[in-house]
Design an enzyme around this catalytic site. Structure first.
Site, PDB file in Angstrom:
ATOM      1  CB  CYS A  97      35.299  90.559  78.872  1.00  0.00           C
ATOM      2  SG  CYS A  97      36.318  90.264  77.502  1.00  0.00           S
ATOM      3  CG  HIS A  98      31.772  90.452  81.067  1.00  0.00           C
ATOM      4  ND1 HIS A  98      31.951  90.083  79.919  1.00  0.00           N
ATOM      5  CD2 HIS A  98      31.077  91.548  81.137  1.00  0.00           C
ATOM      6  CE1 HIS A  98      31.410  91.003  78.978  1.00  0.00           C
ATOM      7  NE2 HIS A  98      30.967  92.010  79.593  1.00  0.00           N
ATOM      8  N   GLY A  99      34.883  88.935  84.222  1.00  0.00           N
ATOM      9  CA  GLY A  99      35.339  88.240  85.559  1.00  0.00           C
ATOM     10  C   GLY A  99      35.110  86.798  85.680  1.00  0.00           C
TER      11      GLY A  99
END
Length: 141
Positions: A97-99
């Site tokens: 989702c956001h790394g």
């Protein structure tokens, strides 16, 4: 890796190979909280505040929920260059989702959205091959 559910959350039980354990020394300098000292009451029982974040080094027991926004990271156990991962990747987990990335002890890498390591639930071994999650020598979690 085996996934079980505890209190509605996925708990990962990963049996790490000798190579996986050796990779943790390579990621010590890259993770934000190598010794699990931040928020110990919330994220890591005292008996797992070690490099392996475990009672038995070969077993990781961790809640499979990213500490950023509660997404479920993917397993990325194979070392080496891969999409969305650094060229010197040693293996671990990636939150798509956001790394946010986590090593094979669930320790979050520096400068990622996730603020903390993956939580380790209270647990204990009751003989060979029997793991109890949510309880330890101090009682129920």
């Amino acid at each position: 890796m085996k996934t079980v559910e505890w209190r509605g959350k996925p708990v990962w039980i990963l049996r790490r190979t000798p190579d996986m354990l050796a990779s943790l020394k390579k990621t010590d300098a890259q993770v934000a909280d190598a010794k699990s000292e931040r928020n110990p009451a919330e994220f890591t029982p005292e008996y797992c505040m070690n490099e392996y974040r475990s009672i038995k080094p070969e077993y990781l027991v961790a809640i499979g929920i990213c500490t950023h926004l509660g997404c479920s990271p993917s397993t990325k156990f194979a070392p080496g260059p891969q999409s969305s991962l650094p060229d010197d990747w040693q293996g671990g987990f990636l939150c798509p989702c956001h790394g946010s990335t986590f090593d094979l002890a669930g320790r979050v890498f520096k400068n990622k959205p996730a603020p903390d390591n993956l939580p380790v639930p209270r647990h204990m071994y009751m003989g060979e091959g029997k793991l109890v999650i949510g309880k330890d020598e101090k009682g129920e979690a």
